[in-house]
Design a protein around this motif. Structure first.
Motif, PDB file in Angstrom:
ATOM      1  N   LEU A 102      -4.250   6.621   3.297  1.00 26.54           N
ATOM      2  CA  LEU A 102      -4.306   6.386   1.857  1.00 26.54           C
ATOM      3  C   LEU A 102      -5.722   5.996   1.441  1.00 26.54           C
ATOM      4  CD1 LEU A 102      -1.054   4.259   1.330  1.00 26.54           C
ATOM      5  CD2 LEU A 102      -1.416   6.651   0.687  1.00 26.54           C
ATOM      6  N   GLY A 129      -5.592   1.395   4.923  1.00 28.25           N
ATOM      7  CA  GLY A 129      -5.774   2.723   4.345  1.00 28.25           C
ATOM      8  C   GLY A 129      -5.929   3.794   5.410  1.00 28.25           C
ATOM      9  N   TYR A 135       2.751   0.761  11.180  1.00 32.47           N
ATOM     10  CA  TYR A 135       3.085   1.893  10.321  1.00 32.47           C
ATOM     11  C   TYR A 135       4.308   2.675  10.794  1.00 32.47           C
ATOM     12  CZ  TYR A 135      -1.768   0.621   9.748  1.00 32.47           C
ATOM     13  OH  TYR A 135      -2.931  -0.099   9.597  1.00 32.47           O
ATOM     14  N   THR A 142      -8.603   3.705  -0.340  1.00 32.86           N
ATOM     15  CA  THR A 142      -8.808   2.271  -0.518  1.00 32.86           C
ATOM     16  C   THR A 142      -9.530   2.053  -1.834  1.00 32.86           C
ATOM     17  OG1 THR A 142      -9.001   1.993   1.880  1.00 32.86           O
ATOM     18  CG2 THR A 142      -9.793   0.191   0.510  1.00 32.86           C
ATOM     19  N   LEU A 202      -2.512   4.428   7.105  1.00 33.35           N
ATOM     20  CA  LEU A 202      -1.518   5.111   6.283  1.00 33.35           C
ATOM     21  C   LEU A 202      -2.023   6.428   5.715  1.00 33.35           C
ATOM     22  CD1 LEU A 202      -0.035   2.087   4.266  1.00 33.35           C
ATOM     23  CD2 LEU A 202       1.041   3.310   6.168  1.00 33.35           C
ATOM     24  N   LYS A 208       2.444   1.644  -3.520  1.00 37.39           N
ATOM     25  CA  LYS A 208       1.500   1.927  -4.605  1.00 37.39           C
ATOM     26  C   LYS A 208       0.686   3.198  -4.376  1.00 37.39           C
ATOM     27  CE  LYS A 208       2.259  -1.978  -6.902  1.00 37.39           C
ATOM     28  NZ  LYS A 208       2.665  -2.057  -8.322  1.00 37.39           N
ATOM     29  N   GLY A 209       0.676   3.689  -3.139  1.00 39.59           N
ATOM     30  CA  GLY A 209      -0.105   4.883  -2.843  1.00 39.59           C
ATOM     31  C   GLY A 209      -1.594   4.625  -2.719  1.00 39.59           C
ATOM     32  N   VAL A 210      -1.979   3.376  -2.609  1.00 42.93           N
ATOM     33  CA  VAL A 210      -3.381   3.002  -2.443  1.00 42.93           C
ATOM     34  C   VAL A 210      -3.435   1.670  -1.707  1.00 42.93           C
ATOM     35  CG1 VAL A 210      -3.450   1.819  -4.688  1.00 42.93           C
ATOM     36  CG2 VAL A 210      -5.586   2.596  -3.626  1.00 42.93           C
ATOM     37  N   SER A 211      -4.381   1.533  -0.788  1.00 41.95           N
ATOM     38  CA  SER A 211      -4.578   0.277  -0.084  1.00 41.95           C
ATOM     39  C   SER A 211      -5.649  -0.510  -0.833  1.00 41.95           C
ATOM     40  CB  SER A 211      -4.999   0.524   1.374  1.00 41.95           C
ATOM     41  OG  SER A 211      -5.098  -0.692   2.062  1.00 41.95           O
ATOM     42  N   ALA A 256       0.833  -1.201   0.000  1.00 42.10           N
ATOM     43  CA  ALA A 256       0.000   0.000   0.000  1.00 42.10           C
ATOM     44  C   ALA A 256       0.872   1.257   0.000  1.00 42.10           C
ATOM     45  CB  ALA A 256      -0.933  -0.005   1.210  1.00 42.10           C
ATOM     46  N   ARG A 257       1.922   1.260   0.799  1.00 41.16           N
ATOM     47  CA  ARG A 257       2.835   2.411   0.828  1.00 41.16           C
ATOM     48  C   ARG A 257       3.456   2.647  -0.553  1.00 41.16           C
ATOM     49  NH1 ARG A 257       5.058   1.333   6.370  1.00 41.16           N
ATOM     50  NH2 ARG A 257       4.532   3.158   7.622  1.00 41.16           N
TER      51      ARG A 257
END
Length: 298
Positions: free
Chosen positions: A242, A237, A297, A244, A240, A180-183, A177-178
């Motif tokens: 971010l 998400g 995190y 989802t 972080l 890719k910038g998306v969970s 997720a970190r």
């Protein structure tokens, strides 16, 4: 009890050793490095230098023990064949040493891919046989030794044994997720992961040794039967900060990399029989509580 533990400084093994020492047992752990040996000595356990490919050392550890706990696994997803061979070889070596002795042999196994699409129970038999199968078919091999006078007990661990310091599948989900910038979750995210806190998982192993569980018993270290992967992704998400989102199942391999087979799998399992047999009641945080605590995190 004199107990030989492989994987004694690993994620599950370290808490198993702590709990066994606290209960007054005499522990020798397999240590593949000076640092691992020092960590065991600092706790009051003995270290036997070696690794999963050192079958002579593993046999020596088993011969000197009143019980064996096998928790080590290479978890090398880049060379799964070698991981499978080592796992099977270690179980074979211990089984041969303990044959006819009726000494306890607690063997770690997994709940992954055991009963896709439904809730697995302790009565389900593993579909994996032979060295080319998952974990080298070590669960079925270990159970075969129960018919040869070995006190085999299989403990199947949930796909996520969670807690602060976890570096397993869940840590991989967070790292993805970190990066890719998306969970993300695959498809509708309805596939489920059973879960158990690390301390609760360790207690299953200790109780399996102390309660004299019959040879051939299969137990589940799973406190939660199954949390939808979408819920896991949403918790990550939140943690972080971010978004989802769903990714198409066909694109899961590209998004999740080596994790994709697990991120798309339904790995749900009941531990009702284990709770009854051991009097085991999980007390640790739930998976979502650990995810919301921030420990993944930092």
């Amino acid at each position: 009890m004199k107990i030989f533990v492989t994987g004694a400084t690993g994620w599950i093994g370290s808490t198993v050793v702590d709990q066994l020492l606290a209960a007054g047992h005499d522990i020798t752990g397999l240590a593949r490095s000076d640092d691992s040996a020092a960590a065991l000595s600092a706790k009051g356990a003995r270290a036997l230098r070696g690794d999963l490919d050192d079958l002579a050392g593993i046999r020596a550890g088993a011969e000197a023990a009143e019980a064996v706990v096998h928790l080590a696994n290479k978890h090398d997803f880049a060379d799964q064949a070698a991981t499978n061979r080592s796992e099977r070889g270690a179980v074979q070596a211990v089984g041969e040493v303990l044959a006819g002795s009726h000494r306890p042999f607690v063997v770690a196994a997994g709940l992954a891919f055991l009963a896709p699409g439904r809730t697995a129970t302790e009565a389900d038999r593993s579909p994996f046989h032979g060295v080319d199968s998952l974990r080298g078919g070590s669960e079925n091999l270990a159970l075969e030794f129960a018919e040869k006078g070995v006190g085999t007990v299989v403990v199947r661990f949930a796909p996520t044994v969670h807690g602060a310091g976890d570096h397993g599948f869940l840590a991989g989900v967070v790292a993805t997720a970190r990066a890719k910038g998306v969970s993300a979750y695959a498809g509708d995210g309805a596939n489920r992961w059973a879960a158990v806190h690390r301390e609760d998982a360790g207690r299953v192993v200790r109780l399996a040794l102390e309660r004299g569980v019959p040879a051939g018993t299969v137990m589940h270290a799973a406190a939660e039967d199954g949390l939808p992967f979408r819920d896991i992704a949403e918790a990550v998400g939140r943690g972080l900060g971010l978004p989802t989102a769903s990714v198409p199942v066909d694109n899961a391999a590209e998004h999740f990399g080596w994790l994709h087979k697990f991120a798309t799998a339904d790995m749900c399992a009941s531990a009702d029989a284990t709770r009854t047999l051991l009097g085991w009641t999980p007390t640790g945080p739930t998976l979502e509580e650990d995810l919301d605590s921030g420990c993944y995190y930092r």
